[in-house]
Each structure stands twice: as C-alpha cells, then as structure tokens.
Design an enzyme around this catalytic site. Structure first.
Site, PDB file in Angstrom:
ATOM      1  N   ASP A 226       0.839  -1.204   0.000  1.00 43.86           N
ATOM      2  CA  ASP A 226       0.000   0.000   0.000  1.00 43.86           C
ATOM      3  C   ASP A 226       0.872   1.251   0.000  1.00 43.86           C
ATOM      4  OD1 ASP A 226      -2.526   1.538   0.445  1.00 43.86           O
ATOM      5  OD2 ASP A 226      -1.577   1.962   2.376  1.00 43.86           O
TER       6      ASP A 226
ATOM      7  N   GLU B  62      -1.930  -5.395  -3.531  1.00 45.65           N
ATOM      8  CA  GLU B  62      -0.962  -4.666  -2.706  1.00 45.65           C
ATOM      9  C   GLU B  62       0.163  -5.599  -2.255  1.00 45.65           C
ATOM     10  OE1 GLU B  62      -4.107  -1.423  -0.787  1.00 45.65           O
ATOM     11  OE2 GLU B  62      -3.498  -3.181   0.358  1.00 45.65           O
TER      12      GLU B  62
END
Length: 251
Positions: free
Chosen positions: A72, A144
C-alpha cells in the site's frame, strides 16, 4: 539441548511449505502475468496466499498481511511520483483526488483483474464458496501484497513497471471512464428507460487454474455484445465496454 532455528530459517521453511499450493507451472504463469521473474519465488506465493488458506503456519498469514501493508505504501509513492511527473501544472488540490482514486481498494482490484491474477490466489474452500475470488477487498489486498513482493525482490523500478502495466487502463481513462463499464452501462439503460442489462455466460473453456469465460450482455431493443475473460466478472466488464462502444455509434 533443543536447538531452535533462527527466525529467518523458520520463515523460509514455512514459505516452502506453502509453495506446495502452487505448481511450478502456475508460479511461472503468475510471473508472466506480473511481468516480473522472481529471484525469490516464495515471496510471490506468499503474496498470493490469502490468510484463509493458512492453517498450520500462522507466520505466513502475518507475512501476507505485512506485504499488504508495505505494498500500500509503495503504491502510494509510485502513483504520487507518476502524477507529479505527468501533471506538472496541477496543484495539490487537483492531485490529491486523482491519487485517492488510483490507490483505493477498487482500483487495486481492477488492476489485479486486468492482469488475470485472480486465478492464482490460494484461498480456503469456504472463502471460494463465499465468492472470495471475485471480492473486491480480497483482490485489492492481494494486489498490494504482490506489489510489495515485487518491490522486495526487484526494487522500486520493478514495482514501477508492474504498476504501469497493471494500471494502464486506469491511467489512460478519463474520470468518467474510471467507472466500471458495467456501472456506466447500467446508468445509460436507466437513463433511457430500458430494463437493466442482462449478462449471460455462453461458454467456458481452459483448465481449472486458468479458465476463460464467454459472456454476452443484452439490453432490450439495443442488441447484444459479447466478450471473454479469465473470470465471469472480467468478461462481463469487457462485454459492457463493447456494448458502450456500440451504443456510441447509435447516439
């Protein structure tokens, strides 16, 4: 005296245990989809292992979630970097909503679907039965994790190449086009007073680990459009996009 293996050794052993969940051929196909050849293939497998699939080696569940956390942050950096380079005349107020749109969970899920990586996810039977392979949050988290795996294996440049490939349709589309084609088609049908679009699976081919679905979308009095994809959802999206293109020529 009982000898305790170093933590790193224990983690490597756990990673090797989970790797049994993906064949060498599947790992290679996943690498091709990612556009990155891993030196440490266990990183890729860990990224593709949903926490629901981890039973004995609890450390792997944590490893997957740690990859999500890192991925992320890497994604935010890369998208921010790209916006700064490509949109030199925009203010922070202009760039912030663009960044938020491109790093949200839905955008990550869309990038994951674009590459067809969903078929490689290792999920528990119950997670699959509940629709986990199509769930936006599951795909977004996995994307992610893959970004982090590539970053750890090949550095920021490799992660940048992955993001450029996976986000290509979202980078080229305008704000309106950033919407899911199915949403746009539904809005069009409602605006014209038509029934909602109907999606029909007309065929399925390929092996279980790499299926190909054929889907047709139908709107009353406006014909049909067909497309294929690695999942029913992706095929529906492609069919909706084709229908929208057809409708442009009639309006």
């Amino acid at each position: 005296m009982i000898k305790v293996r170093p933590k790193r050794t224990r983690q490597r052993a756990a990673a090797k245990a989970v790797r049994r969940g993906l064949s060498d051929a599947a790992v290679l196909e996943a690498e091709v989809a990612c556009g990155h050849r891993f030196k440490d293939k266990a990183l890729l497998v860990t990224a593709l292992t949903h926490p629901s699939a981890v039973t004995a080696a609890e450390s792997l569940q944590h490893a997957n979630q740690r990859l999500e956390f890192l991925g992320d942050r890497v994604l935010n950096l890369l998208i921010a970097e790209r916006l700064i380079e490509r949109r030199k005349n925009e203010t922070e107020g202009d760039l912030a909503p663009r960044l938020n749109r491109l790093v949200k969970k839905g955008a990550c899920a869309e990038a994951f679907r674009h590459l067809g990586l969903g078929v490689f996810l290792l999920l528990s039977d119950s997670e699959v039965a509940s629709g986990g392979r199509e769930r936006e949050s599951t795909l977004g988290d996995a994307c992610e994790a893959v970004i982090a795996a590539i970053y750890l294996d090949g550095g920021l440049g490799a992660a940048r190449k992955f993001v450029e490939k996976a986000w290509a349709p979202q980078f080229t589309g305008g704000p309106a086009e950033m919407k899911d084609p199915k949403t746009l088609l539904q809005e069009w049908a409602q605006g014209q007073g038509h029934p909602l679009p109907e999606y029909v699976v007309t065929g399925r081919s390929g092996p279980d680990h790499a299926p190909e679905y054929e889907v047709e979308v139908r709107i009353a009095q406006n014909g049909t459009a067909a497309a294929s994809g690695p999942s029913k959802r992706d095929a529906e999206r492609q069919a909706a996009a084709r229908m929208l293109e057809q409708l442009k020529g009639t309006t």
